[in-house]
Enzyme design. Sequence first.
Site, PDB file in Angstrom:
ATOM      1  N   THR A  57       0.816  -1.017  -0.104  1.00 22.40           N
ATOM      2  CA  THR A  57       0.090   0.063  -0.015  1.00 22.40           C
ATOM      3  C   THR A  57       0.939   1.260  -0.044  1.00 22.40           C
ATOM      4  O   THR A  57       0.669   2.193  -0.527  1.00 22.40           O
ATOM      5  CB  THR A  57      -0.834   0.099   1.158  1.00 22.40           C
ATOM      6  OG1 THR A  57      -1.704  -1.155   1.038  1.00 22.40           O
ATOM      7  CG2 THR A  57      -1.936   0.845   1.169  1.00 22.40           C
ATOM      8  N   ASP A 243      -5.451  -1.754  -5.132  1.00 22.09           N
ATOM      9  CA  ASP A 243      -5.091  -2.278  -3.880  1.00 22.09           C
ATOM     10  C   ASP A 243      -6.021  -3.447  -3.546  1.00 22.09           C
ATOM     11  O   ASP A 243      -6.989  -3.646  -3.985  1.00 22.09           O
ATOM     12  CB  ASP A 243      -5.084  -1.273  -2.676  1.00 22.09           C
ATOM     13  CG  ASP A 243      -4.194  -1.784  -1.603  1.00 22.09           C
ATOM     14  OD1 ASP A 243      -3.593  -2.607  -1.596  1.00 22.09           O
ATOM     15  OD2 ASP A 243      -3.925  -1.009  -0.593  1.00 22.09           O
ATOM     16  N   ARG A 647      -1.366  -8.454  11.385  1.00 17.04           N
ATOM     17  CA  ARG A 647      -1.829  -6.866  11.935  1.00 17.04           C
ATOM     18  C   ARG A 647      -0.916  -6.374  12.756  1.00 17.04           C
ATOM     19  O   ARG A 647      -0.890  -5.193  13.069  1.00 17.04           O
ATOM     20  CB  ARG A 647      -3.586  -6.751  12.324  1.00 17.04           C
ATOM     21  CG  ARG A 647      -4.505  -7.295  11.228  1.00 17.04           C
ATOM     22  CD  ARG A 647      -4.159  -6.549  10.013  1.00 17.04           C
ATOM     23  NE  ARG A 647      -3.617  -7.459   8.917  1.00 17.04           N
ATOM     24  CZ  ARG A 647      -3.106  -7.125   7.740  1.00 17.04           C
ATOM     25  NH1 ARG A 647      -3.041  -5.663   7.385  1.00 17.04           N
ATOM     26  NH2 ARG A 647      -2.385  -7.658   7.030  1.00 17.04           N
TER      27      ARG A 647
HETATM   28  P1  ATP Z   1      -0.870  -5.482   3.794  1.00 16.63           P
HETATM   29  O1  ATP Z   1      -0.607  -6.678   3.110  1.00 16.63           O
HETATM   30  O2  ATP Z   1      -1.561  -5.849   5.263  1.00 16.63           O
HETATM   31  O3  ATP Z   1      -2.073  -4.706   3.063  1.00 16.63           O
HETATM   32  P2  ATP Z   1       1.256  -3.763   2.926  1.00 16.63           P
HETATM   33  O4  ATP Z   1       2.032  -4.789   2.128  1.00 16.63           O
HETATM   34  O5  ATP Z   1       0.167  -2.827   2.110  1.00 16.63           O
HETATM   35  O6  ATP Z   1       0.482  -4.792   4.087  1.00 16.63           O
HETATM   36  P3  ATP Z   1       2.030  -1.209   4.129  1.00 16.63           P
HETATM   37  O7  ATP Z   1       0.918  -1.189   5.113  1.00 16.63           O
HETATM   38  O8  ATP Z   1       2.253  -0.692   2.763  1.00 16.63           O
HETATM   39  O9  ATP Z   1       2.086  -2.961   3.851  1.00 16.63           O
HETATM   40  O10 ATP Z   1       3.157  -1.198   5.105  1.00 16.63           O
HETATM   41  C1  ATP Z   1       3.493  -1.854   6.270  1.00 16.63           C
HETATM   42  C2  ATP Z   1       4.223  -0.965   7.257  1.00 16.63           C
HETATM   43  O11 ATP Z   1       5.380  -0.897   6.602  1.00 16.63           O
HETATM   44  C3  ATP Z   1       3.744   0.550   7.239  1.00 16.63           C
HETATM   45  O12 ATP Z   1       3.729   0.968   8.469  1.00 16.63           O
HETATM   46  C4  ATP Z   1       4.530   1.131   6.189  1.00 16.63           C
HETATM   47  O13 ATP Z   1       4.657   2.375   6.661  1.00 16.63           O
HETATM   48  C5  ATP Z   1       5.940   0.522   6.411  1.00 16.63           C
HETATM   49  N1  ATP Z   1       6.885   0.544   5.377  1.00 16.63           N
HETATM   50  C6  ATP Z   1       6.462   0.234   4.149  1.00 16.63           C
HETATM   51  N2  ATP Z   1       7.537  -0.017   3.242  1.00 16.63           N
HETATM   52  C7  ATP Z   1       8.609   0.517   4.089  1.00 16.63           C
HETATM   53  C8  ATP Z   1       9.905   1.104   3.743  1.00 16.63           C
HETATM   54  N3  ATP Z   1      10.470   0.965   2.670  1.00 16.63           N
HETATM   55  N4  ATP Z   1      10.731   1.347   4.918  1.00 16.63           N
HETATM   56  C9  ATP Z   1       9.965   1.702   6.223  1.00 16.63           C
HETATM   57  N5  ATP Z   1       8.775   1.299   6.347  1.00 16.63           N
HETATM   58  C10 ATP Z   1       8.181   1.021   5.411  1.00 16.63           C
HETATM   59 MG    MG Z   2      -1.987  -2.612   2.220  1.00 20.76          MG
END
Ligand code: ATP
Ligand code: MG
Length: 807
Positions: A57, A243, A647
Site C-alpha cells: 500500500t 489495492d 496486523r
Molecule cells: P497489507 O498486506 O497488510 O496490506 P502492505 O503490504 O500494504 O500490508 P503497508 O501497509 O504498505 O504494507 O506497510 C506496512 C508498514 O511498513 C507500514 O507501517 C509502512 O509505513 C511500513 N513500510 C513500508 N515500506 C517501508 C519502507 N521501505 N521503509 C520503512 N517502512 C516501510
Molecule cells: Mg496494504
Amino acid sequence: MSSFDEFDAFEASSLSARAMAARPMPYLDELNPAQREAVECLDGPVLMLAGAGTGKTKALTARVVHLLNTGRARPNEILSVTFTNKAAREMKNRVGNMLGQVVEGMPWMGTFHSICVKLLRRHAELVGLKSNFTILDTDDQLRLLKQLVQAHGIDDKRWPARMLANIIDDWKNRALTPDRVPAADAGAYNHAGPRLYAEYQARLKELNACDFGDLLLHMVVIFQEHPDVLEQYQRWFRYILVDEYQDTNVAQYLWLRLLASAHKNICCVGDDDQSIYGWRGAEVGNILRFEKDFPGAHVVRLEQNYRSTPHILAAASGVIRGNANRLGKELWTEAQEGEKVRLIGHWDGEEEARWVGEEIEAMQSGTRGMRGYSLDEMAILVRASHQMRAFEDRFLTIGLPYRVIGGPRFYERLEIRDAMAYFRMVVSPSDDLAFERIVNTPKRGLGDKAQQTIQRIARANGVPLVDGAAIAIEMGEIKGKGAQALGRLITDLARWGRMTRATVPVEGDDAVLEDLNRPADRPEISHVELAQIILDESGYTEMWQNDKTPEAPGRLENLKELVKALENFENLQGFLEHVSLVMDNESDDHGAKVSIMTLHAAKGLEFPVVFLPGWEDGLFPSQRSMDESGVKGLEEERRLAYVGITRAEEVCTISFAGNRRVFGQWQSQMPSRFIDELPEDHVDVLTPPGLYGGGYGAAAPMGGFGGVKSNLETRVAEANVYNSPGWRRLQSRSQDRPVSQPREAKGQVIDLTAVSAFDMGERVFHQKFGYGSVIGIEGDKLEVAFEKAGTKKVVARFLCAADDIPF
Ligand code: ATP
Ligand code: MG
C-alpha cells in the site's frame, strides 16, 4: 465533446520532463529497491504480489505521488481503487503528505462501488435508467423480489425471496446479465431463477432503480456494448491502480481489464494469502492470472516486512503454510526480535474478556516489561461479531474507552435493538417507542395505516400504544388477519410480563440454584429462559431463521449472545438498565480508544498491539464456513488467521476459552486447530490468573513443548484452565464420569458433574459466598451452609474443597 477528449497525453509527458527535473522526490528515498522499481516503472502493467506488511500500500501510494509529481497524470486522470472509503481517504492524506501540498480532487480514488456510481450517473440512459436513479437497499430489494415471487405463485416458505436475492447477487458478482446466465444454473431457485432475474431487472428499470450489484454490472455492460464510451474512459483514466487485488470478483476484474486493455497502465497489488472474500464471490485466481492477462507484466515481489517482529512473522508464516494452494512466499524483517506471540487459554469467554481488559490497562501503563501503549495502538480482532459483546460489556464496566470499527456496536445492531424492544415492552408496557419498533416486526400485516390508527386511538384515550391497540381491535378499527396477529401479540406481551415478575435468578457464575428462603410456590423460570421464550414465541427468531441473506446467521448468533449476556444479571430490568448505561456512554468521541473489529474489517490495517480472542474450533475456523465450503472454506479461514496475526507490529496475543456457556450449560470448546499450527519456538504460553488466585506474574511460560507440534493445544489447555487446583480435584474425585479433555469433548455439551465430587460435612469454598460445609447432596447439587451467606443450594462445579485454596 467532453473535457477529457481535449486532453493530450503527450503534451503532459513533455511538460512532465521539465517538472520532474525541478521537483524533489523525497518519497522515493523512503522505499526499498523493489518498491522503488514498482513505483518508477510507470508505463505498462505492474503486479506487486507480496506478503503482508511488505509495503504494498505504501508503494502504491508513492506511485500515485510519483505520477502526479512527474506530471504524468493529473489528479483526475488516476483511477485508484481501494477496499474501503476509509482507505481511500487515508491514501489521499498520505499522497498530500508526500507531495507536501493538499491534493485538490482525486475524484477517482475510492471503492469499486463509489467509482461506479459516479460513472453510471453519466451513462445511465445506456442501460435504460435516468441519471437520477435510486440505489435500493436490501430491504427494498427484498420487497421487490417478494412481489415477483408471489406473482408467480411460488411458495416463499420453501423458496424464500432472500435465497433468490443471493442467487441474483452471485450472478451479478460474476458479471452475468439475465441472458448470460449459464445453462448449468438453469435449475436455480426451483428452475425459476433465471426468469425471475430477468423480471427483476425489468422491474428495476421501470422504477428507475438499481441495486448494489448493478452498479458494476451495468458499467461492465456499458463498456462491453459501447466501445466509444469505453474508449473515452481508457483515455481518461491513464493510470489505474488497485489495492487488495486478491479480493476482486469477476465483475470487478472484467471492469478493470476493459479499462486497462488499451494502454495497459495498470498496477495491481495484492497477496494471495490474504484473500478472504471468497464467500462474497472474490476470485483469488484473478491475481494469479495477471501475467496471462497482461503479457510482459512487470512483476515485483516484496519480501521485506516492515510491520512486525520476527516472532509474529514466523507465527503467521507457520499457520499459512498449512494451505496447499498458494504461491508461497517467505518474508523477512530487520525488526528486533521482540515478544514471542503470546498464547493463553481461559476458563470461559467472560474470563477471556476480563483478562484482555486487565491486560490492556497493564499495557497502557507500561508494566509487563514493555513500553507503555496508548489505547489507539491496541486492537481486538474477532472472527464473529457476536464475540464483541463480552468485550464491550467488560470495557464499559471498567470504563475502558473503545470503538467498534466497520459496524455498529453490539447493542446498536438491528436485531439486538429489536430484541431489546421486546424485553422493554415486557418490563414496561407503556414504552411506546419499543411498541412501535416491534408491532410489525416480524411482519404481522400491520401496515402504516393500521399503525396510525393505533396511534390515534391511543392518543384520544390517553393510553399507551399497546392499550390503544387493544381498543382498536375491540372497536373493529383494525380487522382481519392484522387484528388477529395484533391480538396475539398483546396477549403474549401481557403473559410474558406476568412471567417476568415471577422469574428466579438464573444459575449464573455464582450458581445459586435456590435460595432456601424463597417461597416454594414460585415457578422456576429464569429471566434467561424467558428471554428465549419471548424471542421464539414472538416469531422473531423464526424471522431470521427464514432469512437467507449472508447476514442472517450472524444475526442469529448475536441473538444467542444477547440471551447469554442476560446470565450476568439478576433480571430483565437490571439488564435493560445496564444497556441504557452502555448506550449512554458513547457520547464522548474524542480521546484514545481501543479498536474492536472483525478480522475481515482489519484488512490492510496495523496496530502495535493485537489481541486475537476466541481461537476455538467451530468459532475459528468457523464451523459454518467449513460445512459450506469444506477444505476451501478451511483454507479461507486460515488466510483470515494469517491476516489477523500480521496486523500486529509488536505484541500479538492469541487466546481461547475452554468453555463457552450456551443457555446456562457449559459447552466444552476445543482450541483452534490453528493454534496447533503455530511454530512453538515463537510462542509463549501464558497462564491465566486461574479460578482461585495465582496470577499472571506467578505463571511461568510453559517451557519446551516437547517438540510434538500436535500436542501444543492440549498442553496449553492443560497448563491453564484444566490445571487449576479445584479442577484437578474435581476430576480425580469423580472417576466414573467423563473426564473433560478438550480433544474428546468436541462440540458436545458435557455434564461435568453428574456425580458430586464432595462428601457430606466437607468444608468447601465458593467464590461469592466464601467458606461453608456441605449439608446435603442431590447428584451434582449441593446444599451448603455458608459461614457468612447462610444456607444455599449450589451446583458442585462452582465449589472447590477448602483445602485446595492456595490462600
Ligand atoms: P497489507 O498486506 O497488510 O496490506 P502492505 O503490504 O500494504 O500490508 P503497508 O501497509 O504498505 O504494507 O506497510 C506496512 C508498514 O511498513 C507500514 O507501517 C509502512 O509505513 C511500513 N513500510 C513500508 N515500506 C517501508 C519502507 N521501505 N521503509 C520503512 N517502512 C516501510
Ligand atoms: Mg496494504
